[in-house]
Structure formats: C-alpha cells, structure tokens
Scaffold this active site. Structure first.
Site: not given
Length: 553
Positions: A230, A349
């Site tokens: 991220e 994810e």
C-alpha cells in the site's frame, strides 16, 4: 339402577365442547406458525451453458499470512503445527502471500555464524522431504505459543490503531520456517520485500533484499516476490512519499536483480499492492504503470468493504455495500487496461473490513456473505486471483483462529475449492422477482474438474440469501433433468443473532475437524431431478448440477 350426579351430563358435554374448541385453536395456531415458518419467495433463473464468460487462475482463491507474525520470530514456529498444515493443504492449489503493513518495517538480519555450522553441513533443507517432520511443532510448544500469540495479537492491534510501527528484524531461521510451511502444505509462496528502505534520493535501496535473495537462492527456495505494501499510505505510516513513476522504477530495478539470478530469472513479480482507489493519491497507479508495468506479471490492489471500527451486521448483509466491489474494480480495470492492455489484475489482499476486521463480525458466520459474494463477483468481473487476508494472524478477519481452529469462512473456502472450477458462466435472476433479485445473489461456474466424483459437463451454482425469508429457486428447463447435490451453509445457532456464531452447519451438521490431521467429509444431500432448490433465510449454498451436460464444461 345407579343414578349419575345431577348435572354431570351437562358438565361432560361442556367439557367435550371445550376440548373441541382447544383442538381447533391449537390446529389454527399450528397452521399459522407453519405458514410463518414456511413463508418463502419463488425465483426463476436464466443460465447460459454454451459460453465461458471468464476463466480465472486455478489458484483463484488464495490466502495471505500477515508479516506481523514475524514481528517476534518465535511465532513463526506456529507454522509447524500439523493442524495448520492440514488446513492449508486442503486449500491448494493456492498462493500464499506473506506481506502486509509490517513488511515495510522489517529487515533481514543473517545469523551467518550459526548457519555456517548448521545449514551447510549436509542437513536437510526445508524444501526437501525430511524437513516436513523436522520443522513440525511439538504439541506442548504449540499450546504455549498459542497462549502467547493471543497476547501478541492484542499488542499488534494496538500498534495498528496507533499507526506507529516498530522496526524489527528477522533471521534465516524465520525464512526456513515459512518456506517449510508452504512447501509442506503445497502452497506457492509470494514474499513481500520492504520498499521503505530508501536512499537519500528516495530511490529504493535493494541491499537488504539482495541479502535475502542470495540466502533463498542458496537454499533453492522457489518463490515469487512483491515490493512494498500500500504505497499510497507511506506518507501516513512513515512520512515518506513515493510517486507512481519512482515506484515503477523501483520495480524495474528489482526485476533486473531477479533476472540476474539463475533461480529467480523467471519468477513472478507482483505489485504495486495499492489500496482501493480513493480521491487521495489517485495518480499513483497510472504513474506506476506508465513507468514500471513491464516489470510485473500481474497488477495487484487491495479491497475492503467497510471500516472495522464502526461496521455493523447490516453492512455485511447490504447489497449496496457488496456492489461497491464492482465500482472499485471497474475503476482499477479501466486504468490497467488503458495503460497495460492484457495485464492480469489481482486482489492482492482483501477481506471484509479494514483496520484488522470488525470485532464480532469478521470472524463469524456473517462474514461469509461478503466473502462468498466477493469470490463470485470478482471472478465475474475478470479479477484473476483473490488473496484472502488472512489464513492466520492478527486481527479478526482470519480463516483460522488463535487456537488454530477453522472458522466459518474457512469451511466456506474449502467447499468453494472443492466444488467451483475456474470457468465462469452467465446466470441471472429473472427481473420479475422484484426486490428479491437484490437480496438473492447467484453465480455459476463449471464444477471443479479435479473433483473426480462429478462427471464432465457438471456445473456449480452458488447463491446467497440476504433476506429473512426462504427462497425457492426454480431451475430453467435446460437443467431440469439433472440431479442436484446440495451443500447448504447456515449458522450453527438459530435466528439473526446466530449470524454472530463462530461455527457453521453444513446441511444441518456442525462442521469441525475429526482430529488435528483429519478434515470431516463434506457431503452434499442429493435431490432428484425436477426438485426446487430451497435456500433458507440468511444462508448460502452450493448446488452441483451433476447432469447439466454443459458443453463448455
């Protein structure tokens, strides 16, 4: 002559009338209750068995282990649990992604002296057969570690709430334990490297990653790689900002390192593992693809429906919340297809709620509505792999709890693996159904061909009933001659409150392991041709149409 008591005949007659009245009332109430219990809605389906709409990877349903498990190295020993290995093996074929927030705060610290004496002395390495027993966790140590992990998980959750992450190191032995787990379970490892190790010029510093790569190559550990987690949140987590263009250059640098390796020259590289599109940092993915798309084998992004800190049961059952996956997926696919046509797109994810999950929801039966719908919708939209956060780890969105017992979403995942193949077929609830069309979600695939009990041409319909009424599904004429094997999943406890249960019933029987190395037989109930499919309120199910004779299956 014996005379009765005066008035006794009248009393008997009155009593008889009273009994008759009670029976009538009882029958009326029973019928009324039955009418309430049996209240249902009929729906019609249309399906196309002549055309494969999409085809996903055979490892479509994959799993993750959060890198926080390595924050204290002793917890990596949990991966030697025979129970956990049994549960993981049953989900193969699948990737195991080892990564997450903590990966960008971890450094590989070799213990060279120890390994010169041990690893290179001719002992079996974890990738060879004997190592599966060599790295097996003794029961006494397992119980101790599980108790300690329950405390560690709370500490990790507090760290996540604070948003301040401690730097940690890991050794060769932690890598050995991880590789032994994936190798002995039959999973395929994707290891997430730290992207926040950067030079003063804000370029990725690859020195530590190269140390790890060199060790893994010496051990002949076959795996794929990621870089960073991220990146759009780096500024918030570490006060470092990396733009998309630089991120792409970092991936190109890693790809060159891999190409210079004999073992990893053709290994997979996936990224950039951005979180779902928001107004903030929307430029990162286009910038990354413009500079670094050629470095990756698939473009990865993350998706969660809601914030775990304020999520409600209503969120988990709301069709509008579930439909947000399609909105976000459309945004990502448009960007990827315009800048890197043909590139595979993965959910690298994903789970129900971010922030570690929603307490009392993400590890209960209720989570299955989001999870099963995500599997169906993601495949339908063209996402190639979906990686569930997490198999085991901190938070409350795990498939396996802190006692290493399978939770409802594990059993759901296991049934999906056994019954659902990679070929996506078209199906729809016919419009005349009205409101029920929104509360009934249906998906159709070819049946998993690896399941030898099903003949060629079988299809698997799976459905979610978000309503409080039973749904009766009328199958179309083209499959009306097929017997149906039914797998209905319901909460182990009755009523709406039962949705918070951490156990699940399959066709009425609570699912649990036979012992630490044995899963129960997941048996369906067979319906004869022509029978309607009854899906109870607030439940989901798989229906294998055994004689569907779909030409594409």
């Amino acid at each position: 002559m014996v005379m009765g008591h005066p008035g006794s005949g009248n009393r008997c007659a009155c009593f008889a009338h009273f009994v008759t009245f009670c029976v009538v009332v009882l029958l009326f109430n029973t019928c009324l209750i039955s009418a309430v219990v049996l209240k249902s809605v009929n729906v019609d389906m249309d399906m196309d068995l002549s055309h494969v709409a999409r085809r996903v990877d055979e490892r479509f349903l994959s799993v993750t282990i959060d890198a926080s498990l390595m924050a204290e190295e002793k917890f990596m020993y949990l991966l030697g649990s025979p129970k956990l290995r049994t549960l993981a093996n049953a989900l193969t074929p699948a990737f195991l992604r080892f990564g997450g927030t903590k990966q960008d705060f971890m450094k590989f610290k070799p213990q060279s002296e120890y390994y010169l004496k041990n690893s290179y002395s001719g002992d079996s390495h974890p990738h060879s057969g004997p190592a599966c027993s060599k790295f097996e966790l003794p029961p006494v140590l397992e119980e101790e570690l599980k108790r300690d992990w329950a405390v560690q998980a709370l500490l990790l959750r507090q760290e996540d709430v604070r948003g301040k992450y401690e730097q940690v190191t890991f050794s060769e032995y932690a890598v050995d334990l991880l590789y032994s787990f994936v190798n002995c379970s039959g999973l395929e490892l994707i290891f997430g490297l730290n992207a926040l190790l950067r030079t003063p010029e804000n370029v990725w510093d690859s020195q530590n990653a190269e140390l790890l790569l060199n060790y893994c190559e010496r051990q002949q550990y076959r795996m794929s790689w990621e870089l960073g987690n991220e990146p759009n949140s780096y500024e918030k987590k570490a006060e470092i900002r990396v733009n998309g263009s630089q991120l792409g250059e970092d991936f190109l640098h890693l790809r060159k390192i891999l190409q210079n390796s004999e073992l990893y020259s053709s290994s997979g590289l996936y990224g950039p593992d951005i979180s779902q599109p928001r107004e903030h940092r929307k430029d990162l993915l286009p910038g990354f693809l413009e500079s670094g798309a050629e470095a990756i084998d698939a473009c990865t992004w993350h998706h969660y429906y809601v914030n775990g800190r304020d999520a409600s049961l209503e969120d988990f059952l709301d069709p509008k919340v579930l439909d947000m996956l399609a909105v976000k997926t459309d945004e990502v696919l448009k960007i990827v297809h315009s800048l890197s046509p043909g590139k595979k797109v993965w959910l690298g994810e994903t789970s129900s709620a971010y922030g570690g999950g929603a307490v009392g929801l993400s590890d209960t039966f209720a989570a299955g509505f989001m999870w099963l719908d995500k599997l169906g919708l993601a495949a339908k939209l063209g996402l190639d792999v979906v990686m569930r956060q997490v198999l085991i780890g901190s938070g409350t969105y795990h498939l396996v709890d802190n006692n290493l017992d399978p939770l409802p979403d594990y059993w759901l995942s296991l049934l999906y693996k056994r019954l659902v193949g990679p070929e996506v077929l078209n199906i729809q609830v016919l419009p005349s159904t009205g409101r029920q069309k929104q509360l009934l979600r249906v998906y159709l695939h070819c049946t998993n061909k690896e399941s030898s009990s099903y003949r060629k041409g079988a299809v698997t319909l799976f459905a979610l009933n978000l309503s409080k009424e039973q749904v009766v599904i009328d199958l179309p004429a083209l499959v009306s001659n097929s017997t149906v094997e039914v797998f209905v999943l319901q909460s182990a406890e009755a009523g709406e409150d039962g949705l918070h249960s951490r156990s699940v019933r399959l066709n009425g029987d609570v699912l649990k392991m036979v012992d630490d190395r044995t899963l129960p037989p997941l048996q369906g109930a067979e319906l004869p041709p022509g029978e309607h499919l009854k899906l109870p309120a607030l439940s989901f199910a798989f229906y294998v149409l055994k004689q569907a004779a779909a030409p594409v299956c």
